[in-house]
Enzyme design. Structure first.
Site, PDB file in Angstrom:
ATOM      1  N   TYR A  51      -7.156  32.295  23.728  1.00 50.37           N
ATOM      2  CA  TYR A  51      -5.717  32.168  23.996  1.00 50.37           C
ATOM      3  C   TYR A  51      -5.364  32.850  25.308  1.00 50.37           C
ATOM      4  CZ  TYR A  51      -2.621  29.686  20.944  1.00 50.37           C
ATOM      5  OH  TYR A  51      -1.915  28.681  20.374  1.00 50.37           O
ATOM      6  N   GLU A  53      -1.878  32.634  27.000  1.00 52.91           N
ATOM      7  CA  GLU A  53      -0.484  32.387  27.404  1.00 52.91           C
ATOM      8  C   GLU A  53      -0.136  33.192  28.649  1.00 52.91           C
ATOM      9  OE1 GLU A  53       2.137  33.060  24.116  1.00 52.91           O
ATOM     10  OE2 GLU A  53       1.598  31.184  23.143  1.00 52.91           O
ATOM     11  N   ASP A 197       4.962  10.751  40.852  1.00 56.06           N
ATOM     12  CA  ASP A 197       4.065  10.741  39.700  1.00 56.06           C
ATOM     13  C   ASP A 197       2.842   9.904  40.080  1.00 56.06           C
ATOM     14  OD1 ASP A 197       2.707  10.405  37.362  1.00 56.06           O
ATOM     15  OD2 ASP A 197       4.467   9.908  36.142  1.00 56.06           O
ATOM     16  N   THR A 223      -1.842  13.085  36.089  1.00 59.22           N
ATOM     17  CA  THR A 223      -2.851  13.307  35.062  1.00 59.22           C
ATOM     18  C   THR A 223      -4.162  13.591  35.789  1.00 59.22           C
ATOM     19  OG1 THR A 223      -3.457  10.978  35.004  1.00 59.22           O
ATOM     20  CG2 THR A 223      -1.794  11.697  33.412  1.00 59.22           C
ATOM     21  N   LYS A 226      -7.398   9.815  34.937  1.00 59.45           N
ATOM     22  CA  LYS A 226      -7.413   8.399  35.306  1.00 59.45           C
ATOM     23  C   LYS A 226      -8.338   8.212  36.515  1.00 59.45           C
ATOM     24  CE  LYS A 226      -3.044   7.842  32.927  1.00 59.45           C
ATOM     25  NZ  LYS A 226      -1.596   7.536  32.986  1.00 59.45           N
ATOM     26  N   ARG A 232      -8.958  14.830  29.962  1.00 58.75           N
ATOM     27  CA  ARG A 232      -7.552  14.538  29.670  1.00 58.75           C
ATOM     28  C   ARG A 232      -6.751  15.799  29.950  1.00 58.75           C
ATOM     29  NH1 ARG A 232      -7.990   9.649  27.417  1.00 58.75           N
ATOM     30  NH2 ARG A 232      -5.760   9.378  27.619  1.00 58.75           N
TER      31      ARG A 232
HETATM   32  C1  LIG Z   1      -0.558   7.941  32.240  1.00 60.66           C
HETATM   33  C2  LIG Z   1       0.736   8.276  32.867  1.00 60.66           C
HETATM   34  C3  LIG Z   1       1.531   9.343  32.415  1.00 60.66           C
HETATM   35  C4  LIG Z   1       1.295  10.064  31.120  1.00 60.66           C
HETATM   36  O1  LIG Z   1       0.123  10.594  30.877  1.00 60.66           O
HETATM   37  P1  LIG Z   1      -0.341  10.966  29.373  1.00 60.66           P
HETATM   38  O2  LIG Z   1      -1.494  11.839  29.660  1.00 60.66           O
HETATM   39  O3  LIG Z   1      -0.680   9.677  28.713  1.00 60.66           O
HETATM   40  O4  LIG Z   1       0.774  11.677  28.711  1.00 60.66           O
HETATM   41  C5  LIG Z   1       2.660   9.666  33.131  1.00 60.66           C
HETATM   42  N1  LIG Z   1       3.010   8.972  34.221  1.00 60.66           N
HETATM   43  C6  LIG Z   1       2.299   7.935  34.665  1.00 60.66           C
HETATM   44  C7  LIG Z   1       2.749   7.199  35.878  1.00 60.66           C
HETATM   45  C8  LIG Z   1       1.147   7.540  33.994  1.00 60.66           C
HETATM   46  O5  LIG Z   1       0.453   6.477  34.435  1.00 60.66           O
END
Ligand SMILES: *Cc1c(COP(=O)(O)O)cnc(C)c1O
Length: 416
Positions: A51, A53, A197, A223, A226, A232
């Site tokens: 942990y 925090e 994003d 993220t 991807k 993740r």
């Molecule tokens: C995949 C994605 C997210 C969210 O990611 P998670 O890990 O699935 O919560 C947010 N914004 C965009 C543009 C995404 O493609």
């Protein structure tokens, strides 16, 4: 995984089955990838026991001698890879990372802008079913019907009319380059914070295959799992000290408790991998592969949203082929070609039964496939969808599946 097999053979067998499935499938889902064995190993470490925090040197638990070093390493690597002053590597995933942006810069009921979901925005950019659409006031922008590209005139008009606190750019089904300077100019004009994003394209940005939002966006959310090819997880980045502090407070204690330290370590490993020359080559090959696949599909009469792609992603409107997205995705999956059904801009059908499918090239590129394989995949997709439209796809699905297995056997996936 001998311990897993003896303690819980059921789960062990299911994990093995999933590994076989991933090995045998041509994975075309654009938000997925194959992480390296090194990333997998970091994810499965004793760091999960701890942990932590708080942030490095300001924790609420003792025993952080090692964890602090790991988190600082991850942060330093993120800063250096993306060229930013501040990074937070604690968000559990992309959605909570985006929530931290709301918490940092908005009050409930405040107005913000994001791309509408059916045209390629994300749930967390103000969809009515998301907390972001329920607790805040979203104003959605769209693409132009004729071009399939984001309508920057509409973005500016809506921004001038609604004066949003935050403008989100980026999304989940955008096949074209995001014009960060144009968004930044509009945000500046109306005094909004620009949030980029880059969840989908972070790996392309890191590898120099997509322009970077750094220097244009006030805050950047991504993220790590991807195109970036990490575990993740997610990161938030900013150049400005005050904005970075607001983001840090929003992540902890605003939204989360203890960070997932095993994930932090794996993010650090992925960032290290992304800083190598091979990663640049991968990022550029992802785009070259997507362009080759788009060309093949175009030549076979598929209707691609915006006519093609600049990045890793292709959005196909199947209306002209006489099939809907869901049956097409299911038939393709049975043929070993894994896609996802997706809405297309101005889709007359419902989100759970939309007109399109969404595909992408990160995973097949990570397996080492190139343009020749992309043309083969395009041909297979055409055969399956064509047979489905005629109502007699069983034989074609069986044959394509055999051919897919022959191809995947030649391109072992990393980590498996
Ligand atoms: C995949 C994605 C997210 C969210 O990611 P998670 O890990 O699935 O919560 C947010 N914004 C965009 C543009 C995404 O493609």
């Amino acid at each position: 995984m001998s311990s897993l097999a003896s303690v819980d053979p059921q789960i062990a067998e299911l994990v093995k089955a999933e590994e076989r499935r991933q090995a045998d499938t041509v994975k075309l889902i654009p938000s997925e990838n194959y992480v390296s064995k090194a990333v997998l190993e970091a994810t499965g470490t004793v760091l999960t026991n701890k942990y932590s925090e708080g942030y490095a040197n300001k924790r609420y638990y003792e025993g952080q001698q090692v964890i602090d070093q790991i988190e600082v390493l991850a942060i330093e690597r993120a800063k250096s890879l993306f060229g930013v002053n501040h990074a937070n590597v604690q968000p559990y995933s992309g959605s909570p990372a985006n929530l931290a942006i709301y918490l940092a810069f908005m009050q409930p009921g405040d107005t913000f802008m994001g791309m509408n979901l059916p045209s390629g925005g994300h749930l967390t950019h103000g969809s009515p079913v998301s907390i972001t659409g329920k607790w805040f006031k979203p104003v959605s922008y769209n693409v132009r019907k004729e071009t399939g590209r984001v309508d920057m005139d509409q973005v500016r008009e809506l921004a001038l009319e609604h004066r949003p606190k935050v403008i989100f750019c980026g999304g989940t089904a955008i096949p074209r380059t995001i014009d960060f300077p144009a968004f930044a100019e509009i945000a500046r004009e109306v005094g909004a914070i620009l949030a980029a994003d880059i969840a989908h394209i972070a790996g392309l940005v890191a590898g120099g295959a997509h322009p970077s939002p750094v220097g244009h966006a006030d805050v950047i959310s991504t993220t790590t799992h991807k195109t970036l090819r990490g575990p993740r997880g997610a990161m938030l980045m900013a150049n400005d000290d005050e904005k970075a502090t607001a983001l840090n407070k929003a992540v902890f204690p605003g939204l989360q408790g203890g960070p997932h330290n095993h994930t932090t370590a794996a993010i650090a490993v992925a960032l290290h991998e992304a800083a190598q020359p091979e990663f640049k080559a991968y990022a550029h090959q992802v785009v070259a592969n997507a362009k080759a696949l788009a060309e093949e599909l175009n030549s076979r009469g598929f209707d691609l949203v915006s006519g093609g792609t600049d990045n890793h992603l292709i959005l196909i409107d199947l209306t002209s082929k006489g099939v809907a997205g869901k049956p097409a995705a299911k038939a393709l999956d049975r043929a070993g070609l894994e896609t996802n059904y997706n809405t297309v801009p101005f889709d007359p059908r419902k989100p759970f039964d939309p007109s399109g499918i969404r595909i992408g090239t990160p995973s097949v590129t990570s397996r080492g496939m190139g343009e020749a394989e992309m043309r083969q995949i395009g041909a297979w997709m055409d055969e399956v969808v064509g047979a489905l439209a005629k109502g007699d796809a069983e034989d074609v699905i069986a044959r394509v599946h055999r051919e897919v297995s022959e191809l995947t056997a030649q391109f072992p996936a990393p980590g498996l």
